[in-house]
Scaffold this motif. Structure first.
Motif, PDB file in Angstrom:
ATOM      1  N   TRP A 199       9.088  12.064  -3.919  1.00 21.27           N
ATOM      2  CA  TRP A 199       8.687  12.997  -3.211  1.00 21.27           C
ATOM      3  C   TRP A 199       7.822  14.153  -3.753  1.00 21.27           C
ATOM      4  O   TRP A 199       7.920  14.234  -5.154  1.00 21.27           O
ATOM      5  CB  TRP A 199       9.909  13.865  -2.409  1.00 21.27           C
ATOM      6  CG  TRP A 199      10.904  14.448  -3.506  1.00 21.27           C
ATOM      7  CD1 TRP A 199      11.823  13.902  -4.095  1.00 21.27           C
ATOM      8  CD2 TRP A 199      10.456  15.738  -4.123  1.00 21.27           C
ATOM      9  NE1 TRP A 199      12.527  14.930  -5.039  1.00 21.27           N
ATOM     10  CE2 TRP A 199      11.611  15.929  -4.990  1.00 21.27           C
ATOM     11  CE3 TRP A 199       9.617  16.924  -3.898  1.00 21.27           C
ATOM     12  CZ2 TRP A 199      12.071  16.937  -5.620  1.00 21.27           C
ATOM     13  CZ3 TRP A 199       9.985  18.097  -4.310  1.00 21.27           C
ATOM     14  CH2 TRP A 199      11.214  18.194  -5.333  1.00 21.27           C
ATOM     15  N   ALA A 200       7.146  14.850  -3.213  1.00 24.85           N
ATOM     16  CA  ALA A 200       6.232  15.867  -3.935  1.00 24.85           C
ATOM     17  C   ALA A 200       5.918  17.070  -2.818  1.00 24.85           C
ATOM     18  O   ALA A 200       5.713  16.672  -1.686  1.00 24.85           O
ATOM     19  CB  ALA A 200       4.894  15.350  -4.506  1.00 24.85           C
ATOM     20  N   ARG A 201       6.277  18.106  -3.392  1.00 27.56           N
ATOM     21  CA  ARG A 201       5.616  19.399  -2.553  1.00 27.56           C
ATOM     22  C   ARG A 201       4.294  19.962  -3.227  1.00 27.56           C
ATOM     23  O   ARG A 201       4.335  20.487  -4.249  1.00 27.56           O
ATOM     24  CB  ARG A 201       6.830  20.757  -2.462  1.00 27.56           C
ATOM     25  CG  ARG A 201       6.217  21.791  -1.845  1.00 27.56           C
ATOM     26  CD  ARG A 201       7.484  22.638  -1.728  1.00 27.56           C
ATOM     27  NE  ARG A 201       8.848  22.436  -0.955  1.00 27.56           N
ATOM     28  CZ  ARG A 201       8.885  22.198   0.329  1.00 27.56           C
ATOM     29  NH1 ARG A 201       7.905  22.560   1.108  1.00 27.56           N
ATOM     30  NH2 ARG A 201       9.849  21.786   0.863  1.00 27.56           N
ATOM     31  N   CYS A 202       3.330  19.427  -2.268  1.00 33.23           N
ATOM     32  CA  CYS A 202       1.910  19.882  -2.613  1.00 33.23           C
ATOM     33  C   CYS A 202       1.118  20.551  -1.655  1.00 33.23           C
ATOM     34  O   CYS A 202       1.125  20.205  -0.585  1.00 33.23           O
ATOM     35  CB  CYS A 202       1.216  18.527  -3.458  1.00 33.23           C
ATOM     36  SG  CYS A 202       2.190  17.612  -4.638  1.00 33.23           S
ATOM     37  N   ALA A 203       0.073  21.083  -1.977  1.00 33.88           N
ATOM     38  CA  ALA A 203      -0.845  21.685  -1.167  1.00 33.88           C
ATOM     39  C   ALA A 203      -1.646  20.522  -0.527  1.00 33.88           C
ATOM     40  O   ALA A 203      -2.255  20.575   0.587  1.00 33.88           O
ATOM     41  CB  ALA A 203      -1.934  22.640  -1.751  1.00 33.88           C
ATOM     42  N   HIS A 204      -1.796  19.437  -1.335  1.00 36.89           N
ATOM     43  CA  HIS A 204      -2.707  18.375  -0.941  1.00 36.89           C
ATOM     44  C   HIS A 204      -2.414  17.254  -1.736  1.00 36.89           C
ATOM     45  O   HIS A 204      -2.423  17.178  -2.872  1.00 36.89           O
ATOM     46  CB  HIS A 204      -4.440  18.822  -0.872  1.00 36.89           C
ATOM     47  CG  HIS A 204      -5.115  17.653  -0.234  1.00 36.89           C
ATOM     48  ND1 HIS A 204      -5.016  17.155   1.072  1.00 36.89           N
ATOM     49  CD2 HIS A 204      -6.153  16.823  -0.959  1.00 36.89           C
ATOM     50  CE1 HIS A 204      -6.021  16.133   0.966  1.00 36.89           C
ATOM     51  NE2 HIS A 204      -6.644  16.121  -0.296  1.00 36.89           N
ATOM     52  N   ILE A 205      -2.316  16.022  -0.968  1.00 38.18           N
ATOM     53  CA  ILE A 205      -2.389  14.515  -1.839  1.00 38.18           C
ATOM     54  C   ILE A 205      -3.400  13.695  -1.178  1.00 38.18           C
ATOM     55  O   ILE A 205      -3.652  13.660  -0.151  1.00 38.18           O
ATOM     56  CB  ILE A 205      -1.220  13.918  -1.682  1.00 38.18           C
ATOM     57  CG1 ILE A 205       0.098  14.603  -2.323  1.00 38.18           C
ATOM     58  CG2 ILE A 205      -1.319  12.569  -2.267  1.00 38.18           C
ATOM     59  CD1 ILE A 205       1.601  14.075  -2.084  1.00 38.18           C
ATOM     60  N   ASP A 206      -4.522  13.604  -2.036  1.00 30.89           N
ATOM     61  CA  ASP A 206      -5.936  12.721  -1.619  1.00 30.89           C
ATOM     62  C   ASP A 206      -5.320  11.051  -1.610  1.00 30.89           C
ATOM     63  O   ASP A 206      -5.299  10.564  -2.782  1.00 30.89           O
ATOM     64  CB  ASP A 206      -6.815  12.824  -2.515  1.00 30.89           C
ATOM     65  CG  ASP A 206      -8.097  12.021  -2.214  1.00 30.89           C
ATOM     66  OD1 ASP A 206      -8.004  11.458  -0.983  1.00 30.89           O
ATOM     67  OD2 ASP A 206      -8.925  12.215  -2.924  1.00 30.89           O
ATOM     68  N   GLN A 207      -4.919  10.690  -0.573  1.00 30.77           N
ATOM     69  CA  GLN A 207      -4.379   9.242  -0.414  1.00 30.77           C
ATOM     70  C   GLN A 207      -5.659   8.397  -0.935  1.00 30.77           C
ATOM     71  O   GLN A 207      -5.324   7.150  -1.484  1.00 30.77           O
ATOM     72  CB  GLN A 207      -4.183   8.868   0.999  1.00 30.77           C
ATOM     73  CG  GLN A 207      -3.451   7.442   1.017  1.00 30.77           C
ATOM     74  CD  GLN A 207      -2.450   7.039   2.405  1.00 30.77           C
ATOM     75  OE1 GLN A 207      -2.195   8.411   3.178  1.00 30.77           O
ATOM     76  NE2 GLN A 207      -2.113   5.959   2.681  1.00 30.77           N
ATOM     77  N   GLY A 208      -6.943   8.752  -0.346  1.00 34.66           N
ATOM     78  CA  GLY A 208      -8.249   7.913  -0.807  1.00 34.66           C
ATOM     79  C   GLY A 208      -8.282   7.715  -2.334  1.00 34.66           C
ATOM     80  O   GLY A 208      -8.753   6.959  -2.872  1.00 34.66           O
ATOM     81  N   GLY A 221       0.760  -1.148   0.168  1.00 28.52           N
ATOM     82  CA  GLY A 221      -0.027   0.046   0.098  1.00 28.52           C
ATOM     83  C   GLY A 221       0.739   1.132   0.134  1.00 28.52           C
ATOM     84  O   GLY A 221       2.044   1.409   0.197  1.00 28.52           O
ATOM     85  N   LEU A 222       0.139   2.372  -0.131  1.00 30.46           N
ATOM     86  CA  LEU A 222       0.772   3.876  -0.348  1.00 30.46           C
ATOM     87  C   LEU A 222       1.285   4.190   1.135  1.00 30.46           C
ATOM     88  O   LEU A 222       0.264   4.063   2.071  1.00 30.46           O
ATOM     89  CB  LEU A 222      -0.217   4.458  -1.104  1.00 30.46           C
ATOM     90  CG  LEU A 222       0.380   6.109  -1.013  1.00 30.46           C
ATOM     91  CD1 LEU A 222       1.586   6.329  -1.780  1.00 30.46           C
ATOM     92  CD2 LEU A 222      -0.723   6.995  -1.535  1.00 30.46           C
ATOM     93  N   LYS A 223       2.043   4.710   1.332  1.00 27.03           N
ATOM     94  CA  LYS A 223       2.496   5.564   2.730  1.00 27.03           C
ATOM     95  C   LYS A 223       3.004   6.873   2.386  1.00 27.03           C
ATOM     96  O   LYS A 223       4.163   6.977   1.670  1.00 27.03           O
ATOM     97  CB  LYS A 223       3.384   4.385   3.368  1.00 27.03           C
ATOM     98  CG  LYS A 223       3.894   5.121   4.950  1.00 27.03           C
ATOM     99  CD  LYS A 223       4.592   4.357   5.708  1.00 27.03           C
ATOM    100  CE  LYS A 223       5.093   4.916   7.037  1.00 27.03           C
ATOM    101  NZ  LYS A 223       5.956   3.741   7.794  1.00 27.03           N
ATOM    102  N   LEU A 224       2.371   7.931   2.874  1.00 28.43           N
ATOM    103  CA  LEU A 224       2.611   9.143   2.719  1.00 28.43           C
ATOM    104  C   LEU A 224       3.143   9.848   4.116  1.00 28.43           C
ATOM    105  O   LEU A 224       2.329   9.515   5.184  1.00 28.43           O
ATOM    106  CB  LEU A 224       1.431  10.051   2.346  1.00 28.43           C
ATOM    107  CG  LEU A 224       1.058   9.638   0.994  1.00 28.43           C
ATOM    108  CD1 LEU A 224      -0.295  10.558   0.452  1.00 28.43           C
ATOM    109  CD2 LEU A 224       2.235   9.970   0.022  1.00 28.43           C
ATOM    110  N   SER A 225       4.036  10.420   4.220  1.00 27.96           N
ATOM    111  CA  SER A 225       4.372  11.245   5.407  1.00 27.96           C
ATOM    112  C   SER A 225       4.854  12.803   5.159  1.00 27.96           C
ATOM    113  O   SER A 225       5.486  13.014   4.001  1.00 27.96           O
ATOM    114  CB  SER A 225       5.834  10.829   6.057  1.00 27.96           C
ATOM    115  OG  SER A 225       6.757  10.661   5.302  1.00 27.96           O
ATOM    116  N   ALA A 226       4.234  13.611   5.670  1.00 25.32           N
ATOM    117  CA  ALA A 226       4.302  15.044   5.126  1.00 25.32           C
ATOM    118  C   ALA A 226       4.597  16.277   6.386  1.00 25.32           C
ATOM    119  O   ALA A 226       4.500  15.742   7.504  1.00 25.32           O
ATOM    120  CB  ALA A 226       2.786  15.440   4.944  1.00 25.32           C
TER     121      ALA A 226
END
Length: 397
Positions: free
Chosen positions: A382-391, A309-314
């Protein structure tokens, strides 16, 4: 009355037989420790494997055709603390012109003496020699000599090839040792794969009919790479990297196949099969072996499952993008990963993946093969974004 008495006795006997079958002891499970140079990673690997594997068969000494003798640089303190039965394995390369009986015996005696001097208590010696069938008479004479030199209380075993089943020398050869280890992986052209379960079953049954001594089955929990070689014959790269150009074709033993074979062997073990020996103890940084989590799951007969699965840490709008595997089965890197995004100022992929970017979508595409170990994770970008929709993101196998 007599009829009912006999019926009760018969039913009791059937119940007892059923209990005896269901209570049959599981097959012994052991490990080869095959690293030539021990590292701090051995500490955790030995500790975490302790519950599931009864015995360690440790590479001690090797003889090569050109470079001569080489000792494995073991950590005796770790082995003493581990405390499991310890079998020293001596590898005599099959390409040796011959076995100098006195020299080989002296080398073996010296390494055993040195290990014992370091406080290690040996439970046996194993000779690993891929002799061709034509050389089996000479190999038998060497083993007879070695058996007479070693202490009678120290069991002697050999690694054995299925090809020896075609030799009339096999019964006499097996009579010289206390047990044998039938190797059913990578025994022919590796281009055909590392393991064939149907072929392995045939060899196991045939071996069972040809020996009166206990034998073990050596099973693969590793992979190799095939590199282009001179004359079209491939060069096999295993634990040690080979400096050679050209495309590498990766081969890996399939845990699902081995798990199925283990279940079949436990359900209907051939006569004199004493157990399974897995090659090899995996270290945390071993890129061509199953993870220890997967190896233990296969050895136990657990249901195997990868859960990638995807894992994001911001932090302050900077996202680290990773893949995690929460299952007990190592998984290939997914072919593609898409992330629904908003307001991205920048993004990039890490080694192994390429990035295609749209205002509302980041797509990471696999460039080469790789694996995520069970319980592990791998950063892919990596990405610098206002928002990433994990769903709204997806992982495609």
């Amino acid at each position: 009355m007599v009829f009912f008495t006999r019926l009760i006795v018969l039913l009791a006997a059937l119940l007892l037989n059923g209990c005896e079958q269901s209570d049959a002891p599981p097959l012994d499970q052991q490990l080869y420790v095959w690293q030539r140079q021990w590292t701090p990673a051995h500490d955790a690997a030995l500790r975490d494997s302790h519950t599931d594997f009864s015995t360690l068969r440790v590479l001690a000494l090797q003889a090569f055709p050109q470079s001569g003798w080489s000792r494995a640089r073991i950590d005796p303190a770790l082995l003493k603390r581990d405390g499991r039965p310890l079998i020293a394995v001596v590898r005599l390369d099959g390409q040796l012109n011959g076995l100098d009986r006195d020299e080989v015996t002296a080398q073996i005696q010296q390494v055993l003496s040195d290990w014992q001097g370091q406080g290690l208590i040996l439970s046996g010696v194993e000779i690993d020699h891929d002799a061709g069938n034509a050389r089996l008479p000479a190999y038998r004479e060497f083993l007879t000599h070695l058996r007479g030199v070693l202490p009678a209380s120290l069991p002697l075993s050999i690694t054995a090839l299925p090809a020896w089943l075609d030799s009339s020398e096999l019964p006499a050869l097996l009579a010289t040792v206390d047990s044998s280890v039938l190797q059913v992986h990578a025994v022919s052209d590796p281009r055909r794969g590392l393991f064939d379960p149907a072929q392995a079953w045939q060899w196991v049954r045939a071996w069972s009919r040809n020996t009166s001594k206990p034998f073990y089955l050596a099973l693969p929990a590793y992979g190799v790479a095939l590199l282009p070689g001179a004359g079209g014959a491939p060069v096999v790269e295993s634990e040690v990297p080979i400096e050679r150009g050209g495309e590498r074709r990766e081969l890996l033993a399939d845990p699902q196949q081995l798990s199925k074979l283990g279940a079949e062997l436990r359900a209907d073990p051939p006569a004199r099969l004493a157990g399974l020996i897995w090659f090899r103890l995996p270290l945390a940084n071993d890129r061509r072996a199953w993870s220890l989590t997967t190896l233990i799951a296969v050895a136990r007969g657990d249901t195997l499952d990868s859960r990638v699965g995807l894992k994001l840490s911001a932090q302050d709008g900077l996202y680290d993008i990773s893949l995690s595997n929460q299952g007990n089965l190592d998984s290939a890197w997914p072919e593609r990963l898409t992330l629904a995004v908003q307001g991205c100022e920048g993004a990039d992929a890490l080694a192994g993946y390429a990035l295609q970017q749209r205002p509302d979508l980041l797509t990471f595409t696999r460039l080469r093969d790789g694996r995520i170990p069970a319980g592990g994770q791998r950063a892919i970008g990596w990405a610098r974004c206002a928002h990433i929709d994990q769903g709204g993101s997806n992982v495609y196998p």
